[in-house]
Scaffold this motif. Sequence first.
Motif, PDB file in Angstrom:
ATOM      1  N   UNK A  30       0.824  -1.206   0.000  1.00 58.67           N
ATOM      2  CA  UNK A  30       0.000   0.000   0.000  1.00 58.67           C
ATOM      3  C   UNK A  30       0.863   1.264   0.000  1.00 58.67           C
ATOM      4  N   UNK A  31       1.941   1.250   0.766  1.00 60.96           N
ATOM      5  CA  UNK A  31       2.827   2.421   0.810  1.00 60.96           C
ATOM      6  C   UNK A  31       3.445   2.661  -0.565  1.00 60.96           C
ATOM      7  N   UNK A  36       4.022   6.042  -5.246  1.00 62.88           N
ATOM      8  CA  UNK A  36       4.229   6.211  -6.689  1.00 62.88           C
ATOM      9  C   UNK A  36       3.054   6.864  -7.405  1.00 62.88           C
ATOM     10  N   UNK A  37       1.930   7.038  -6.732  1.00 61.41           N
ATOM     11  CA  UNK A  37       0.725   7.535  -7.409  1.00 61.41           C
ATOM     12  C   UNK A  37       0.862   8.961  -7.928  1.00 61.41           C
ATOM     13  N   UNK A  38       1.447   9.862  -7.147  1.00 59.04           N
ATOM     14  CA  UNK A  38       1.586  11.247  -7.610  1.00 59.04           C
ATOM     15  C   UNK A  38       2.540  11.346  -8.808  1.00 59.04           C
ATOM     16  N   UNK A  39       3.734  10.763  -8.729  1.00 59.97           N
ATOM     17  CA  UNK A  39       4.607  10.794  -9.909  1.00 59.97           C
ATOM     18  C   UNK A  39       3.982  10.096 -11.122  1.00 59.97           C
ATOM     19  N   UNK A  40       3.258   9.004 -10.900  1.00 58.20           N
ATOM     20  CA  UNK A  40       2.618   8.302 -12.016  1.00 58.20           C
ATOM     21  C   UNK A  40       1.697   9.239 -12.793  1.00 58.20           C
ATOM     22  N   UNK A  41       0.928  10.061 -12.075  1.00 60.47           N
ATOM     23  CA  UNK A  41      -0.004  10.992 -12.727  1.00 60.47           C
ATOM     24  C   UNK A  41       0.764  12.030 -13.546  1.00 60.47           C
ATOM     25  N   UNK A  42       1.872  12.518 -13.009  1.00 64.79           N
ATOM     26  CA  UNK A  42       2.701  13.497 -13.725  1.00 64.79           C
ATOM     27  C   UNK A  42       3.317  12.847 -14.964  1.00 64.79           C
ATOM     28  N   UNK A  43       3.860  11.655 -14.807  1.00 60.83           N
ATOM     29  CA  UNK A  43       4.503  10.939 -15.910  1.00 60.83           C
ATOM     30  C   UNK A  43       3.520  10.615 -17.027  1.00 60.83           C
ATOM     31  N   UNK A  44       2.309  10.255 -16.648  1.00 61.36           N
ATOM     32  CA  UNK A  44       1.301   9.866 -17.638  1.00 61.36           C
ATOM     33  C   UNK A  44       1.025  11.001 -18.624  1.00 61.36           C
ATOM     34  N   UNK A  45       1.067  12.237 -18.151  1.00 60.53           N
ATOM     35  CA  UNK A  45       0.817  13.388 -19.032  1.00 60.53           C
ATOM     36  C   UNK A  45       1.871  13.507 -20.125  1.00 60.53           C
ATOM     37  N   UNK A  46       3.071  12.983 -19.869  1.00 58.60           N
ATOM     38  CA  UNK A  46       4.150  13.022 -20.867  1.00 58.60           C
ATOM     39  C   UNK A  46       4.261  11.717 -21.636  1.00 58.60           C
ATOM     40  N   UNK A  47       3.413  10.757 -21.322  1.00 53.55           N
ATOM     41  CA  UNK A  47       3.489   9.459 -21.974  1.00 53.55           C
ATOM     42  C   UNK A  47       4.608   8.596 -21.433  1.00 53.55           C
ATOM     43  N   UNK A  48       5.058   8.897 -20.217  1.00 54.52           N
ATOM     44  CA  UNK A  48       6.135   8.157 -19.585  1.00 54.52           C
ATOM     45  C   UNK A  48       5.599   7.274 -18.466  1.00 54.52           C
ATOM     46  N   UNK A  49       6.456   6.386 -17.983  1.00 56.11           N
ATOM     47  CA  UNK A  49       6.084   5.485 -16.900  1.00 56.11           C
ATOM     48  C   UNK A  49       7.163   5.438 -15.835  1.00 56.11           C
ATOM     49  N   UNK A  50       7.056   4.455 -14.968  1.00 50.04           N
ATOM     50  CA  UNK A  50       7.979   4.343 -13.830  1.00 50.04           C
ATOM     51  C   UNK A  50       9.421   4.108 -14.244  1.00 50.04           C
ATOM     52  N   UNK A 127       7.182  15.266   0.162  1.00 52.73           N
ATOM     53  CA  UNK A 127       6.118  15.714   1.079  1.00 52.73           C
ATOM     54  C   UNK A 127       5.491  14.524   1.801  1.00 52.73           C
ATOM     55  N   UNK A 128       5.217  13.464   1.048  1.00 48.88           N
ATOM     56  CA  UNK A 128       4.602  12.272   1.646  1.00 48.88           C
ATOM     57  C   UNK A 128       5.526  11.674   2.711  1.00 48.88           C
ATOM     58  N   UNK A 129       6.814  11.607   2.421  1.00 49.87           N
ATOM     59  CA  UNK A 129       7.785  11.087   3.387  1.00 49.87           C
ATOM     60  C   UNK A 129       7.822  11.972   4.628  1.00 49.87           C
ATOM     61  N   UNK A 130       7.892  13.286   4.433  1.00 51.11           N
ATOM     62  CA  UNK A 130       7.958  14.220   5.565  1.00 51.11           C
ATOM     63  C   UNK A 130       6.723  14.091   6.456  1.00 51.11           C
ATOM     64  N   UNK A 131       5.545  13.963   5.843  1.00 50.92           N
ATOM     65  CA  UNK A 131       4.316  13.818   6.625  1.00 50.92           C
ATOM     66  C   UNK A 131       4.320  12.509   7.413  1.00 50.92           C
ATOM     67  N   UNK A 132       4.751  11.436   6.780  1.00 50.72           N
ATOM     68  CA  UNK A 132       4.794  10.137   7.458  1.00 50.72           C
ATOM     69  C   UNK A 132       5.813  10.154   8.592  1.00 50.72           C
ATOM     70  N   UNK A 133       6.974  10.758   8.363  1.00 55.17           N
ATOM     71  CA  UNK A 133       7.993  10.833   9.410  1.00 55.17           C
ATOM     72  C   UNK A 133       7.508  11.669  10.591  1.00 55.17           C
TER      73      UNK A 133
END
Length: 158
Positions: A30-31, A36-50, A127-133
């Motif tokens: 789940x983590x 990876x969900x936020x970067x995935x959305x950004x990458x998708x706009x450029x036609x890129x992946x992980x 940001x996600x890491x900082x919030x979790x920490x």
Amino acid sequence: MALQTESTGAPAGDAETGGIDYEIIELLFFAYRDFTSDPDAILERSGFGRAHHRVLHFVDREPGMTVADLLDTLKITKQSLARVLKQLIDNDYIHQVAGPEDRRQRKLYTTKSGRQLARALAEPQSRRIAEALAKAGPDARETIARFLEAMRNAEDAA
């Protein structure tokens, strides 16, 4: 809240599960999904992946790394890297330069747009890491870093 196994309803990691810590396994799934969900959305706009994300990340973090170093870092085949790298070069996110001693050696650098994209991908993850920490407590970063380092294959951690 402890996760329970679907088949028995027993708490994760107890004797009925054969000592398998399903709770931690599922938390890692789940983590990773959410990380990876936020970067995935950004990458998708450029036609890129992980794969593009990983290449861009490591080239940006280590300017001048060679293709051989990148292959070793990512543990992927030349064929897999060639396709992804070509797309990043063709779209002006990465620039390659022949090595000074060996012209066959290719050194990789992010371009201005590559650095901007790498930063845009890293910011929501940071940001996600900082919030979790912050939720995990004051000494959590060192403990989590040791845990994640211990999770790596020994030959990759060196």
